[in-house]
Write a protein that holds these residues in place. Sequence first.
Motif, mmCIF file in Angstrom:
data_model
loop_
_atom_site.group_PDB
_atom_site.id
_atom_site.type_symbol
_atom_site.label_atom_id
_atom_site.label_comp_id
_atom_site.label_asym_id
_atom_site.label_seq_id
_atom_site.Cartn_x
_atom_site.Cartn_y
_atom_site.Cartn_z
ATOM 1 N N ARG A 242 0.839 -1.209 0.000
ATOM 2 C CA ARG A 242 0.000 0.000 0.000
ATOM 3 C C ARG A 242 0.864 1.246 0.000
ATOM 4 N N ARG A 243 1.974 1.190 0.748
ATOM 5 C CA ARG A 243 2.877 2.343 0.810
ATOM 6 C C ARG A 243 3.471 2.597 -0.571
ATOM 7 N N PHE A 244 3.813 1.530 -1.249
ATOM 8 C CA PHE A 244 4.361 1.669 -2.600
ATOM 9 C C PHE A 244 3.349 2.368 -3.503
ATOM 10 N N ARG A 245 2.095 1.912 -3.423
ATOM 11 C CA ARG A 245 1.029 2.503 -4.258
ATOM 12 C C ARG A 245 0.852 3.979 -3.948
ATOM 13 N N THR A 246 1.011 4.334 -2.669
ATOM 14 C CA THR A 246 0.863 5.747 -2.286
ATOM 15 C C THR A 246 2.010 6.574 -2.842
ATOM 16 N N LEU A 247 3.224 6.013 -2.733
ATOM 17 C CA LEU A 247 4.396 6.761 -3.196
ATOM 18 C C LEU A 247 4.409 6.879 -4.714
ATOM 19 N N ASP A 248 3.967 5.823 -5.375
ATOM 20 C CA ASP A 248 3.972 5.802 -6.841
ATOM 21 C C ASP A 248 2.789 6.632 -7.350
ATOM 22 N N ARG A 249 2.982 7.930 -7.326
ATOM 23 C CA ARG A 249 1.860 8.823 -7.603
ATOM 24 C C ARG A 249 1.313 8.686 -9.021
ATOM 25 N N ASN A 250 2.217 8.433 -9.991
ATOM 26 C CA ASN A 250 1.716 8.354 -11.368
ATOM 27 C C ASN A 250 1.356 6.919 -11.774
ATOM 28 N N GLY A 251 1.445 5.998 -10.805
ATOM 29 C CA GLY A 251 0.971 4.640 -11.038
ATOM 30 C C GLY A 251 1.695 3.874 -12.140
ATOM 31 N N ASP A 252 3.009 4.126 -12.327
ATOM 32 C CA ASP A 252 3.730 3.390 -13.366
ATOM 33 C C ASP A 252 4.539 2.235 -12.779
ATOM 34 N N ASP A 253 4.240 1.832 -11.533
ATOM 35 C CA ASP A 253 4.912 0.713 -10.869
ATOM 36 C C ASP A 253 6.384 0.976 -10.614
ATOM 37 N N ARG A 254 6.777 2.218 -10.624
ATOM 38 C CA ARG A 254 8.149 2.573 -10.298
ATOM 39 C C ARG A 254 8.115 3.810 -9.413
ATOM 40 N N ILE A 255 9.004 3.824 -8.443
ATOM 41 C CA ILE A 255 9.136 5.036 -7.636
ATOM 42 C C ILE A 255 10.378 5.760 -8.128
ATOM 43 N N THR A 256 10.144 6.898 -8.698
ATOM 44 C CA THR A 256 11.247 7.701 -9.217
ATOM 45 C C THR A 256 11.668 8.713 -8.156
ATOM 46 N N LYS A 257 12.808 9.362 -8.401
ATOM 47 C CA LYS A 257 13.366 10.295 -7.415
ATOM 48 C C LYS A 257 12.348 11.332 -6.962
ATOM 49 N N ASP A 258 11.584 11.862 -7.917
ATOM 50 C CA ASP A 258 10.646 12.931 -7.557
ATOM 51 C C ASP A 258 9.459 12.411 -6.755
ATOM 52 N N GLU A 259 9.280 11.087 -6.742
ATOM 53 C CA GLU A 259 8.177 10.533 -5.961
ATOM 54 C C GLU A 259 8.598 10.180 -4.534
ATOM 55 N N LEU A 260 9.902 10.152 -4.302
ATOM 56 C CA LEU A 260 10.388 9.874 -2.945
ATOM 57 C C LEU A 260 10.110 11.074 -2.048
ATOM 58 N N PRO A 261 9.575 10.818 -0.864
ATOM 59 C CA PRO A 261 9.212 11.926 0.024
ATOM 60 C C PRO A 261 10.413 12.774 0.421
ATOM 61 N N SER A 262 11.524 12.133 0.750
ATOM 62 C CA SER A 262 12.724 12.853 1.174
ATOM 63 C C SER A 262 13.869 11.887 0.992
ATOM 64 N N PRO A 263 15.112 12.394 0.971
ATOM 65 C CA PRO A 263 16.213 11.449 0.857
ATOM 66 C C PRO A 263 16.112 10.419 1.980
ATOM 67 N N ASN A 264 15.759 9.226 1.631
ATOM 68 C CA ASN A 264 15.536 8.187 2.643
ATOM 69 C C ASN A 264 16.502 7.049 2.348
ATOM 70 N N ALA A 265 17.494 6.901 3.220
ATOM 71 C CA ALA A 265 18.560 5.934 2.984
ATOM 72 C C ALA A 265 18.005 4.526 2.844
ATOM 73 N N ARG A 266 17.000 4.208 3.673
ATOM 74 C CA ARG A 266 16.481 2.845 3.643
ATOM 75 C C ARG A 266 15.809 2.574 2.295
ATOM 76 N N ILE A 267 14.998 3.514 1.852
ATOM 77 C CA ILE A 267 14.302 3.309 0.578
ATOM 78 C C ILE A 267 15.311 3.305 -0.576
ATOM 79 N N LYS A 268 16.311 4.187 -0.483
ATOM 80 C CA LYS A 268 17.330 4.229 -1.543
ATOM 81 C C LYS A 268 18.049 2.891 -1.656
ATOM 82 N N ALA A 269 18.251 2.234 -0.503
ATOM 83 C CA ALA A 269 18.954 0.956 -0.505
ATOM 84 C C ALA A 269 18.160 -0.115 -1.255
#
Length: 124
Positions: free
Chosen positions: A53-80
């Motif tokens: 669900r979190r992925f779906r929320t972050l993936d604002r344009n719904g293309d099944d990818r979270i791009t840099k501009d969709e990341l809320p803030s520089p998040n080391a864990r998510i970047k990993a």
Amino acid sequence: MQVKLVAALAATGILVCACSDKDAQRAQADRNAAGFVPPSVTSRLDFGASMERRFRTLDRNGDDRITKDELPSPNARIKAFDRNKDGIITAIEWSEGTLAWFDRMDLNHDGTVTSEERAESRKR
Ligand SMILES: [Ca+2]
Ligand SMILES: [Ca+2]
């Protein structure tokens, strides 16, 4: 008259009893709410579902990818999670990353993460 009074008192007594019982329950609930956190247990499945669900929320344009501009803030864990380091987190990278994260928290490897394990892994 005398009998009626006794009956009334008895009835009141019962009412008071019921009330104080409720009060005791409420007081216990208040104590629980204030400070005491009941141990919570999260299964791998629940964790995966909430991360999905979190992925779906972050993936604002719904293309099944979270791009840099969709990341809320520089998040080391998510970047990993971005294993091939192309700056994009795919749904697969996300689910593998979040489940690996879950497994790291699951210290006794029983497929569930308790609040204790969560707290312990936060310390590490
Ligand atoms: Ca996206
Ligand atoms: Ca990637």
